[in-house]
Design an enzyme around this catalytic site. Structure first.
Site: not given
Length: 362
Positions: A141, A191, A223, A247, A251
């Site tokens: 970001y 990851k 994952d 993020d 959610d």
């Protein structure tokens, strides 16, 4: 206690849920004999309309002079056509960066009265209590370069994922400190099987863990973490991860409570002020209808009382008031089985205030 609170309503339902939280804070003020001063300022799409800037200088100045910040939500289709620097979401990213708010705390817990609202089986989510600690000022970001360019003769886009070791270390330390107050376990999500930034993240987490021998560290690929949040969330406690993963995972975790309308958050740095906001977006499709769920914003205010003001009892009373409202079956539209009998934003807010007044008198 006297405290100054910057109020940034933002866009869409942000204005409605923030006003609900202000009413609740005024009830706390009355019931516990505190003095809160509220100063309003623009951020997001409204700020673009009024000042051609999603984070005007005077808004930032008001925030820096406050003891805490309460923010609603930003964005909406009305501003989707704008270039990147003018988008409402840019104001949110900038305020995090300008105030050094590197740690985002997102508690996720189930309420017995809301088990019906989740698409998951009740036995899976009953008793869930997770704290997601998201790094907030690094990663994709904020990395540079971010640009459109031509590659092999065709249009392409580039975003850059950058993390410095110090940025990783401070957010991991935050997670370990929180874990010490809970079940002494941290799951670091990365990851590392693919990304070099994640390999640095994992190495730094292991180094940091040496300073916290009382806390267990576990690594989990993102994952797998996404799957475990749905499959066996009760085995999770403190999750720490980088910006984009946090993020997305937070959610996803909203489904454990039944709605994004139940998730509060706190964004904190090394110095005050901290910023408190619901996890949900601006929901422009329901703005102005009086049906928005204010409980995530009200719960964010409870976090403000606890973390920024040190008012533990007031925070506990507010959280208990929220639970009482839900136990009584006073559900806003996003949580109600029967939308025709759902409680309005105003009705939920008044009920929370009523319970605060009662509980404070005990």
């Amino acid at each position: 206690m006297e405290k100054k609170i910057a109020i940034l309503p933002g866009d869409g339902i942000g204005r409605e849920v923030v006003e609900a939280a202000v009413q609740v804070l005024k009830q706390i003020e009355t019931s516990f004999h505190h003095s809160f001063t509220f100063e309003y300022a623009d951020i997001g799409g409204g700020a673009v309309d009024n000042y051609d800037d999603p984070l005007p200088a005077h808004t930032l100045d008001i925030c820096k002079k406050s003891d805490a910040i309460l923010l609603g939500a930003v964005g909406g289709p009305a501003w989707d056509h704008l270039p990147g620097e003018k988008r409402p979401e840019k104001g949110l990213l900038r305020i995090r960066k300008e105030l050094g708010l590197f740690a985002n705390l997102r508690p996720v817990r189930s309420f017995k009265s809301l088990l019906h609202s989740s698409p998951l089986r009740e036995e899976v989510i009953d008793g869930v209590d997770v704290m997601i600690v998201r790094e907030l000022t690094g990663g994709l970001y904020f990395g540079e370069p971010r640009e459109r360019r031509t590659i092999d003769g065709e249009e392409a886009a580039v975003d850059t994922l950058v993390y410095k070791k110090s940025e990783i270390q401070r957010i991991v330390q935050q997670a370990f400190e929180i874990a010490r107050l809970r079940t002494q376990k941290v799951i670091s999500v990365d990851k590392a099987n693919v990304l070099e930034s994640s390999r640095l993240w994992r190495e730094t987490a292991e180094e940091t863990a040496k300073d916290y021998p009382d806390v267990e560290l576990e690594h989990m690929l993102v994952d797998n973490a996404a799957m475990q949040i749905m499959y066996d969330p009760k085995k999770l406690d403190v999750i720490v991860t980088e910006n984009m993963f946090g993020d997305i995972l937070s959610d996803e975790a909203s489904m454990l409570t039944g709605s994004l309308g139940m998730l509060p958050s706190a964004s904190m740095g090394s110095e005050k002020p901290a910023l408190y906001e619901p996890v949900h977006g601006s929901a422009p499709d329901i703005a102005g209808q009086g049906t928005a769920n204010p409980l995530a914003t009200i719960a964010s205010s409870a976090m403000m009382l606890k973390y920024s003001f040190g008012l533990q009892r007031e925070s506990d009373v507010l959280e208990e008031a929220i639970e009482q409202v839900l136990t009584e079956g006073l559900f806003p539209a996003d949580l109600s089985r029967d939308k025709t009998s759902a409680a309005t934003t105003e009705e939920v807010t008044k009920a929370v205030c009523s319970h605060i007044a009662r509980l404070a008198g005990k």
